[in-house]
Write a protein that holds these residues in place. Structure first.
Motif, short mmCIF file in Angstrom:
data_model
loop_
_atom_site.label_atom_id
_atom_site.label_comp_id
_atom_site.label_asym_id
_atom_site.label_seq_id
_atom_site.Cartn_x
_atom_site.Cartn_y
_atom_site.Cartn_z
N LYS A 1 -24.06 1.87 2.43
CA LYS A 1 -22.81 1.71 3.17
C LYS A 1 -21.60 2.03 2.31
N ASP B 1 -16.99 -1.29 10.03
CA ASP B 1 -16.13 -0.54 9.12
C ASP B 1 -14.71 -1.09 9.05
N LEU C 1 -21.87 -5.23 7.34
CA LEU C 1 -22.04 -3.85 6.87
C LEU C 1 -21.97 -2.82 7.99
N THR C 2 -22.01 -3.28 9.24
CA THR C 2 -21.85 -2.35 10.37
C THR C 2 -20.40 -2.30 10.87
#
Length: 378
Positions: A114, A86, A83-84
């Motif tokens: 997110k 992109d 989720l970090t």
């Protein structure tokens, strides 16, 4: 060399998983990716995921599906890391919308936030006639202490992106004073009938109904003279006959259960407090506190204008609201008591109240009725 070729996992950590909305995924592969992250191979992971996504756009969402659902610490860490990243996540609107639905289904507030930030639609219908906002807001009614913060985080994120409840979005643009109807809980059975009814009115009549509803959020046990005077002036402007017909229809509709659970039957959803089930009648029959106040006030006004058939409607409402349901108990004590008291205030109504008292066998309900009867005698 493929990233996964040199990583071995226990044979018990393998298998095929049929996940969210029917997608198929290899559990062993997810566990290998989690081990790669644990080994500090982030660059290899990014390369593997981006290359695989180019062929299978839902690949990373499948990984998230299993890692959201799994109780494994390593898989949880994998999902947080993804989720970090992109560049590993989708940009296509359909896939982003899938991602936020998945996050709601698995109840991951970090996923909800997110996918919202990447452009997912916050106003998707995720259950029949329930938007994401409906699901998240009302899950707070059942949250255990350990997921209260998750509930708050999800709701705050949705508010930041102007998410709306299903019925609010549906009638936006056709009801001029919609933004003043915040006291209405759009999940109770009578609410859509209310929206449908006033949608056909002119703007002035819509505003009268909106003003009346706001005045009907009345917590008092009995209506004051001033409150009655103010409300009856609005009723006169609406038209006593029109008010009576609609008021009766709203009250009768409130007898029904919700069309769907507030948030329920989501796979992996929370159990109800004190229950081993995620699907209880509690959720279907409960009436929100604001709806209880509004319906009680509408009933007072209906009895005051003495609309044809109002006593029979109030009697049936009293009967329905005193009914008991699993985990919930008496369906709505305040509304039931108000109806019973209103019946006692007229000779004809008192006959209906006595009939209801005589046929009631539930002791807690009988005790409540006895208290109201004694108060009426005084």
């Amino acid at each position: 060399m493929n990233l996964l070729d040199d990583i071995e996992v226990n044979r018990f950590d393998t298998g095929i998983y049929k996940g969210f909305e029917g997608q198929i995924f290899d559990i062993g592969e997810a566990n290998k990716l989690a081990l790669a992250l644990k080994q500090g191979r982030e660059k290899d992971l990014i390369k593997h995921i981006t290359e695989t996504v180019a062929v299978n756009p839902k690949y990373v969402l499948s990984i998230l599906d299993w890692s959201f659902l799994s109780g494994s610490t390593d898989l949880h860490e994998l999902s947080c890391w993804i989720l970090t990243q992109d560049n590993c996540l989708p940009t296509d609107s359909d896939l982003l919308n899938f991602g936020i639905r998945l996050s709601v289904e698995r109840w991951r507030a970090d996923g909800i936030k997110k996918f919202l930030s990447l452009g997912a639609n916050p106003n998707q219908e995720i259950l029949p006639r329930r938007n994401i906002y409906d699901v998240c807001l009302n899950r707070s009614h059942h949250a255990f202490y350990f997921d209260d913060n998750v509930v708050t985080d999800a709701i705050d994120a949705l508010n930041a992106y102007q998410a709306r409840a299903y019925l609010i979005e549906k009638y936006e643009g056709s009801i001029s004073c919609l933004d003043t109807l915040k006291p209405i809980s759009t999940h109770d059975s009578w609410c859509e009938l209310f929206f449908k009814s006033i949608e056909q009115d002119d703007e002035n009549t819509q505003m009268l109904w909106c003003n009346l509803i706001n005045k009907c959020v009345n917590k008092a046990k009995k209506p004051s003279k001033k409150w009655l005077k103010d409300c009856l002036e609005i009723v006169d402007s609406i038209g006593v006959s029109l008010f009576g017909e609609r008021a009766q229809s709203f009250i009768i509709e409130s007898h029904n259960q919700r069309d769907t659970l507030i948030y329920g039957e989501l796979e992996g959803g929370p159990y109800y407090k004190g229950s081993a089930s995620t699907n209880e009648s509690f959720d279907l029959w409960k009436i929100s506190e604001s709806s209880s106040y509004i319906l009680k006030s509408i009933m007072w006004l209906l009895m005051n204008v003495n609309h044809k058939g109002c006593i029979e409607v109030v009697y049936e409402t009293c009967k329905v609201m005193y009914q008991t349901h699993e985990l919930l108990g008496i369906r709505d004590v305040k509304l039931a008591n108000a109806c019973f008291t209103a019946l006692l205030e007229s000779e004809n109504g008192a006959k209906f109240a006595k009939s209801l008292f005589d046929e009631t066998t539930h002791k807690p309900t009988l005790n409540k009725m006895k208290v109201l009867l004694n108060l009426n005698l005084k």
